[in-house]
Design a protein around this motif. Structure first.
Motif, PDB file in Angstrom:
ATOM      1  N   HIS A  10     -17.975   5.490   6.710  1.00 55.56           N
ATOM      2  CA  HIS A  10     -17.398   4.885   5.324  1.00 55.56           C
ATOM      3  C   HIS A  10     -18.240   6.024   4.389  1.00 55.56           C
ATOM      4  O   HIS A  10     -19.340   6.120   4.659  1.00 55.56           O
ATOM      5  CB  HIS A  10     -18.166   3.621   4.970  1.00 55.56           C
ATOM      6  N   GLU A  33     -16.906   6.484  -2.562  1.00 54.97           N
ATOM      7  CA  GLU A  33     -15.841   5.499  -2.649  1.00 54.97           C
ATOM      8  C   GLU A  33     -16.301   4.596  -3.683  1.00 54.97           C
ATOM      9  O   GLU A  33     -15.756   4.131  -4.758  1.00 54.97           O
ATOM     10  CB  GLU A  33     -15.059   4.960  -1.516  1.00 54.97           C
ATOM     11  N   GLY A  36      -6.790   0.725  -3.464  1.00 55.67           N
ATOM     12  CA  GLY A  36      -6.422   1.105  -2.061  1.00 55.67           C
ATOM     13  C   GLY A  36      -6.520   2.685  -1.854  1.00 55.67           C
ATOM     14  O   GLY A  36      -5.463   3.017  -2.091  1.00 55.67           O
ATOM     15  N   HIS A  46      -7.292   6.195   0.492  1.00 54.58           N
ATOM     16  CA  HIS A  46      -7.784   6.475   2.074  1.00 54.58           C
ATOM     17  C   HIS A  46      -7.688   8.010   2.149  1.00 54.58           C
ATOM     18  O   HIS A  46      -6.927   8.611   1.429  1.00 54.58           O
ATOM     19  CB  HIS A  46      -6.305   5.777   2.889  1.00 54.58           C
ATOM     20  N   ASN A  47      -8.636   8.286   2.831  1.00 59.34           N
ATOM     21  CA  ASN A  47      -8.979   9.768   3.048  1.00 59.34           C
ATOM     22  C   ASN A  47      -8.431  10.004   4.531  1.00 59.34           C
ATOM     23  O   ASN A  47      -8.749   9.704   5.493  1.00 59.34           O
ATOM     24  CB  ASN A  47     -10.491   9.850   3.220  1.00 59.34           C
ATOM     25  N   GLU A  98      -9.904  11.422   7.556  1.00 56.38           N
ATOM     26  CA  GLU A  98     -10.451  10.446   8.654  1.00 56.38           C
ATOM     27  C   GLU A  98      -9.956  10.605   9.657  1.00 56.38           C
ATOM     28  O   GLU A  98     -10.484  10.595  11.081  1.00 56.38           O
ATOM     29  CB  GLU A  98     -11.015   9.157   7.880  1.00 56.38           C
ATOM     30  N   ASP A  99      -8.410  10.206   9.511  1.00 59.47           N
ATOM     31  CA  ASP A  99      -7.643  10.016  10.764  1.00 59.47           C
ATOM     32  C   ASP A  99      -7.546  11.368  11.613  1.00 59.47           C
ATOM     33  O   ASP A  99      -7.713  11.613  12.704  1.00 59.47           O
ATOM     34  CB  ASP A  99      -6.301   9.714  10.282  1.00 59.47           C
ATOM     35  N   TYR A 132      -7.873  12.346  -0.191  1.00 58.99           N
ATOM     36  CA  TYR A 132      -7.590  11.055  -0.284  1.00 58.99           C
ATOM     37  C   TYR A 132      -6.294  10.823  -1.119  1.00 58.99           C
ATOM     38  O   TYR A 132      -5.614  11.583  -1.769  1.00 58.99           O
ATOM     39  CB  TYR A 132      -8.612  10.724  -1.654  1.00 58.99           C
ATOM     40  N   SER A 180      -0.613   4.682   1.296  1.00 59.95           N
ATOM     41  CA  SER A 180      -0.735   5.258   2.744  1.00 59.95           C
ATOM     42  C   SER A 180       0.699   5.763   3.333  1.00 59.95           C
ATOM     43  O   SER A 180       0.730   6.218   4.126  1.00 59.95           O
ATOM     44  CB  SER A 180      -1.257   4.207   3.296  1.00 59.95           C
ATOM     45  N   SER A 231       0.823   9.182   3.935  1.00 57.59           N
ATOM     46  CA  SER A 231      -0.142   9.932   4.954  1.00 57.59           C
ATOM     47  C   SER A 231       0.435  10.939   5.906  1.00 57.59           C
ATOM     48  O   SER A 231      -0.059  11.869   6.172  1.00 57.59           O
ATOM     49  CB  SER A 231      -0.901   8.773   5.613  1.00 57.59           C
TER      50      SER A 231
END
Lengths: 97, 97
Positions: free
Chosen positions: A4, A8, B2, B4-5, B8-9, B47, B51, B54
């Motif tokens: 995490h 953020e 919301g 999302h980085n 990370e994936d 970021y 999504s 993505s």
């Protein structure tokens, strides 16, 4: 893998505290997400693998006045960019009236 | 908000593909999270607020060979650090035997 980015939470809280002072064209959920994403891409990530340490990382950010000022400045810059050209439906509808 | 980085994936997938080649002392969930968190703190965040975009961001990472090499190098460095001193219970138990 549960990681995490504490940044953020810092950005979200800072944005919610200051959004009324930032002359946002629109403060819908999507515009706030756009501002957060832009700001988070400019700020250094602070990933932790165990969320129980989150308060410690946040405390160092709260104690660091120079860092806090940088975070507010980056958020203000992102807010100005999104306010100049919001891409949310709420704003498009308002414009269409 | 919301956000999302996507990094990370990218880090998770890269780590899972290469972990068998990295001579990890331990590959439990906690050690993999530790490696990811360390790597993500060194890599530039990517970021996005929606999504559905993505795959586009990931595609640019897959096309960028120099970037992919940097990501693998950063993960390998983090893996070496965690392998030198794993802090998971599984490893502590193994040591105690």
């Amino acid at each position: 893998m549960g990681v995490h980015n504490v940044m953020e939470d810092v950005v979200r809280d800072t944005l919610l505290s200051y959004k009324n002072k930032m002359n946002l064209t629109c403060d819908c959920e999507q515009c706030l997400s756009d501002i957060s994403a832009l700001a988070l891409n400019e700020l250094p990530p602070r990933y932790i693998a165990n969320s129980k340490y989150s308060p410690y990382v946040r405390a160092t950010h709260e104690a660091d006045m120079q860092g806090a000022t940088t975070i507010i400045a980056v958020i203000a810059k992102s807010a100005a960019l999104v306010s100049k050209s919001p891409r949310c439906e709420a704003f498009a509808l308002k414009q269409g009236q």
